[in-house]
Design a protein around this motif. Sequence first.
Motif, PDB file in Angstrom:
ATOM      1  N   HIS A 107       3.315  21.935  35.412  1.00 14.39           N
ATOM      2  CA  HIS A 107       4.708  21.655  35.756  1.00 14.39           C
ATOM      3  C   HIS A 107       4.862  20.429  36.657  1.00 14.39           C
ATOM      4  CE1 HIS A 107       6.177  26.023  34.808  1.00 14.39           C
ATOM      5  NE2 HIS A 107       5.797  25.337  33.743  1.00 14.39           N
ATOM      6  N   THR A 108       3.744  19.763  36.942  1.00 17.58           N
ATOM      7  CA  THR A 108       3.806  18.518  37.709  1.00 17.58           C
ATOM      8  C   THR A 108       4.056  17.365  36.746  1.00 17.58           C
ATOM      9  OG1 THR A 108       2.288  19.349  39.398  1.00 17.58           O
ATOM     10  CG2 THR A 108       2.564  16.959  39.238  1.00 17.58           C
ATOM     11  N   PRO A 109       5.157  16.655  36.858  1.00 18.12           N
ATOM     12  CA  PRO A 109       5.455  15.607  35.882  1.00 18.12           C
ATOM     13  C   PRO A 109       4.402  14.509  35.856  1.00 18.12           C
ATOM     14  CG  PRO A 109       7.408  16.150  37.181  1.00 18.12           C
ATOM     15  CD  PRO A 109       6.239  16.816  37.847  1.00 18.12           C
ATOM     16  N   VAL A 110       4.121  14.016  34.666  1.00 19.02           N
ATOM     17  CA  VAL A 110       3.309  12.818  34.488  1.00 19.02           C
ATOM     18  C   VAL A 110       4.224  11.725  33.951  1.00 19.02           C
ATOM     19  CG1 VAL A 110       1.166  14.100  34.146  1.00 19.02           C
ATOM     20  CG2 VAL A 110       2.595  13.547  32.159  1.00 19.02           C
ATOM     21  N   ASP A 111       3.665  10.587  33.581  1.00 18.26           N
ATOM     22  CA  ASP A 111       4.501   9.445  33.214  1.00 18.26           C
ATOM     23  C   ASP A 111       5.043   9.530  31.788  1.00 18.26           C
ATOM     24  OD1 ASP A 111       4.081   7.691  35.692  1.00 18.26           O
ATOM     25  OD2 ASP A 111       2.041   8.221  35.121  1.00 18.26           O
ATOM     26  N   ALA A 112       4.294  10.193  30.892  1.00 20.32           N
ATOM     27  CA  ALA A 112       4.753  10.374  29.520  1.00 20.32           C
ATOM     28  C   ALA A 112       3.933  11.495  28.888  1.00 20.32           C
ATOM     29  CB  ALA A 112       4.601   9.098  28.699  1.00 20.32           C
ATOM     30  N   CYS A 113       4.510  12.147  27.895  1.00 22.07           N
ATOM     31  CA  CYS A 113       3.823  13.214  27.174  1.00 22.07           C
ATOM     32  C   CYS A 113       3.803  12.898  25.685  1.00 22.07           C
ATOM     33  CB  CYS A 113       4.507  14.562  27.391  1.00 22.07           C
ATOM     34  SG  CYS A 113       4.438  15.181  29.083  1.00 22.07           S
ATOM     35  N   LEU A 114       2.843  13.511  24.999  1.00 21.73           N
ATOM     36  CA  LEU A 114       2.720  13.380  23.551  1.00 21.73           C
ATOM     37  C   LEU A 114       2.488  14.763  22.984  1.00 21.73           C
ATOM     38  CD1 LEU A 114       2.368  11.499  21.024  1.00 21.73           C
ATOM     39  CD2 LEU A 114      -0.089  11.542  21.537  1.00 21.73           C
ATOM     40  N   MET A 115       3.270  15.150  21.978  1.00 24.14           N
ATOM     41  CA  MET A 115       3.100  16.467  21.372  1.00 24.14           C
ATOM     42  C   MET A 115       3.292  16.405  19.866  1.00 24.14           C
ATOM     43  SD  MET A 115       6.600  18.694  22.116  1.00 24.14           S
ATOM     44  CE  MET A 115       6.357  18.743  23.870  1.00 24.14           C
ATOM     45  N   ASP A 165      16.604  22.346  30.199  1.00 33.89           N
ATOM     46  CA  ASP A 165      15.817  21.688  31.249  1.00 33.89           C
ATOM     47  C   ASP A 165      14.333  21.994  31.028  1.00 33.89           C
ATOM     48  OD1 ASP A 165      14.981  20.332  33.489  1.00 33.89           O
ATOM     49  OD2 ASP A 165      15.697  21.831  34.922  1.00 33.89           O
ATOM     50  N   PRO A 166      13.701  21.344  30.051  1.00 35.57           N
ATOM     51  CA  PRO A 166      12.279  21.574  29.770  1.00 35.57           C
ATOM     52  C   PRO A 166      11.408  21.219  30.963  1.00 35.57           C
ATOM     53  CG  PRO A 166      13.339  20.418  27.954  1.00 35.57           C
ATOM     54  CD  PRO A 166      14.308  20.396  29.106  1.00 35.57           C
ATOM     55  N   PRO A 167      10.146  21.678  30.966  1.00 28.83           N
ATOM     56  CA  PRO A 167       9.292  21.515  32.149  1.00 28.83           C
ATOM     57  C   PRO A 167       8.625  20.159  32.270  1.00 28.83           C
ATOM     58  CG  PRO A 167       8.108  22.721  30.449  1.00 28.83           C
ATOM     59  CD  PRO A 167       9.504  22.513  29.929  1.00 28.83           C
ATOM     60  N   TYR A 168       8.901  19.201  31.358  1.00 30.75           N
ATOM     61  CA  TYR A 168       8.134  17.952  31.337  1.00 30.75           C
ATOM     62  C   TYR A 168       8.677  16.899  32.297  1.00 30.75           C
ATOM     63  CZ  TYR A 168       6.409  20.304  27.243  1.00 30.75           C
ATOM     64  OH  TYR A 168       5.882  21.251  26.417  1.00 30.75           O
ATOM     65  N   HIS A 169       9.987  16.767  32.391  1.00 32.63           N
ATOM     66  CA  HIS A 169      10.634  15.820  33.312  1.00 32.63           C
ATOM     67  C   HIS A 169      10.081  14.401  33.135  1.00 32.63           C
ATOM     68  CE1 HIS A 169      12.490  19.312  35.021  1.00 32.63           C
ATOM     69  NE2 HIS A 169      11.304  19.841  35.266  1.00 32.63           N
ATOM     70  N   GLY A 205      17.029  16.881  33.587  1.00 33.27           N
ATOM     71  CA  GLY A 205      15.801  16.724  34.347  1.00 33.27           C
ATOM     72  C   GLY A 205      14.935  15.552  33.939  1.00 33.27           C
ATOM     73  N   GLY A 206      15.515  14.533  33.319  1.00 35.11           N
ATOM     74  CA  GLY A 206      14.730  13.381  32.896  1.00 35.11           C
ATOM     75  C   GLY A 206      13.933  13.596  31.629  1.00 35.11           C
ATOM     76  N   ASN A 207      14.241  14.668  30.896  1.00 31.07           N
ATOM     77  CA  ASN A 207      13.549  14.963  29.643  1.00 31.07           C
ATOM     78  C   ASN A 207      14.195  14.228  28.474  1.00 31.07           C
ATOM     79  OD1 ASN A 207      11.561  17.345  30.236  1.00 31.07           O
ATOM     80  ND2 ASN A 207      13.452  17.904  31.304  1.00 31.07           N
ATOM     81  N   VAL A 239      -0.799   9.944  30.622  1.00 35.59           N
ATOM     82  CA  VAL A 239      -0.222  10.574  29.434  1.00 35.59           C
ATOM     83  C   VAL A 239      -0.801  11.971  29.319  1.00 35.59           C
ATOM     84  CG1 VAL A 239      -0.130  10.541  26.909  1.00 35.59           C
ATOM     85  CG2 VAL A 239       0.166   8.416  28.197  1.00 35.59           C
ATOM     86  N   ARG A 240       0.052  12.960  29.167  1.00 34.19           N
ATOM     87  CA  ARG A 240      -0.405  14.326  28.922  1.00 34.19           C
ATOM     88  C   ARG A 240      -0.186  14.671  27.445  1.00 34.19           C
ATOM     89  NH1 ARG A 240      -1.295  18.680  32.146  1.00 34.19           N
ATOM     90  NH2 ARG A 240      -0.098  17.865  33.906  1.00 34.19           N
ATOM     91  N   VAL A 241      -1.270  15.008  26.747  1.00 35.63           N
ATOM     92  CA  VAL A 241      -1.166  15.500  25.369  1.00 35.63           C
ATOM     93  C   VAL A 241      -0.931  16.996  25.471  1.00 35.63           C
ATOM     94  CG1 VAL A 241      -2.288  15.672  23.128  1.00 35.63           C
ATOM     95  CG2 VAL A 241      -2.745  13.695  24.592  1.00 35.63           C
ATOM     96  N   THR A 242       0.256  17.438  25.098  1.00 37.60           N
ATOM     97  CA  THR A 242       0.659  18.815  25.375  1.00 37.60           C
ATOM     98  C   THR A 242       0.341  19.773  24.239  1.00 37.60           C
ATOM     99  OG1 THR A 242       2.894  18.555  24.497  1.00 37.60           O
ATOM    100  CG2 THR A 242       2.542  17.958  26.812  1.00 37.60           C
TER     101      THR A 242
END
Length: 208
Positions: free
Chosen positions: A54-62, A88-92, A110-112, A138-141
């Motif tokens: 739940h700690t935001p990173v700079d970008a996610c990929l799913m 309000d998803p948890p990625y922000h 939330g910046g999602n 980048v977090r690969v979710t």
Amino acid sequence: MTRTIATQMISLDGFSAGPDQSLEHPLGRGAEVFREWMFGSDHPADRATVRDLHTPVDACLMGRNMFGPVRGPWESWDGEWRGWWGEDPPYHSPVVVLTHHEREPLELEGGNTFLFETGGFEAGYARAVGLAGPDGTVRVTGGCSTVRQAIEAGVLDELQLVQVPVLLGDGERLLEGLPGLRLEPLECAGSPYAVHVRYRVLAPRSGS
């Protein structure tokens, strides 16, 4: 250089999703136990991983299956699918979703912002890296296929496995088809619900 990480749940027999994923069974039949460490435990090891996720990173990929159960064109769903997480998803952060079907960006609270990429893994990853920047993360979710593609492409720096003490017997295996994969344990913690091991990915490409 952009750092790329992933956290993935896995059963004792190597499955990260059970069979027949659907709206009723998002993780597949029999995989409901995967939720217990995340939502039913107060153990410090489990809570630490939840906080990290739940700690935001700079970008996610799913992958598209991670975003939702819709198959085929987005218009085939009765109504607009907006993800599993509510408004309000948890990625922000910006989230790049890999898909074969075009769709306009979806902005939630939330910046999602979900951005839909039809150019395949390489294009989607490059887009996420561009959003994160050279010093970002980048977090690969997930799901399994997207994490495997990140490993095969040699871009995944760290992989955290949350191993749940259950045998699923069927479904989608996370590490299948990666015979050259080598992992160096960096950190390990456990609870009655799961064992959390963070690895550095040393030899990411299959067949290496």
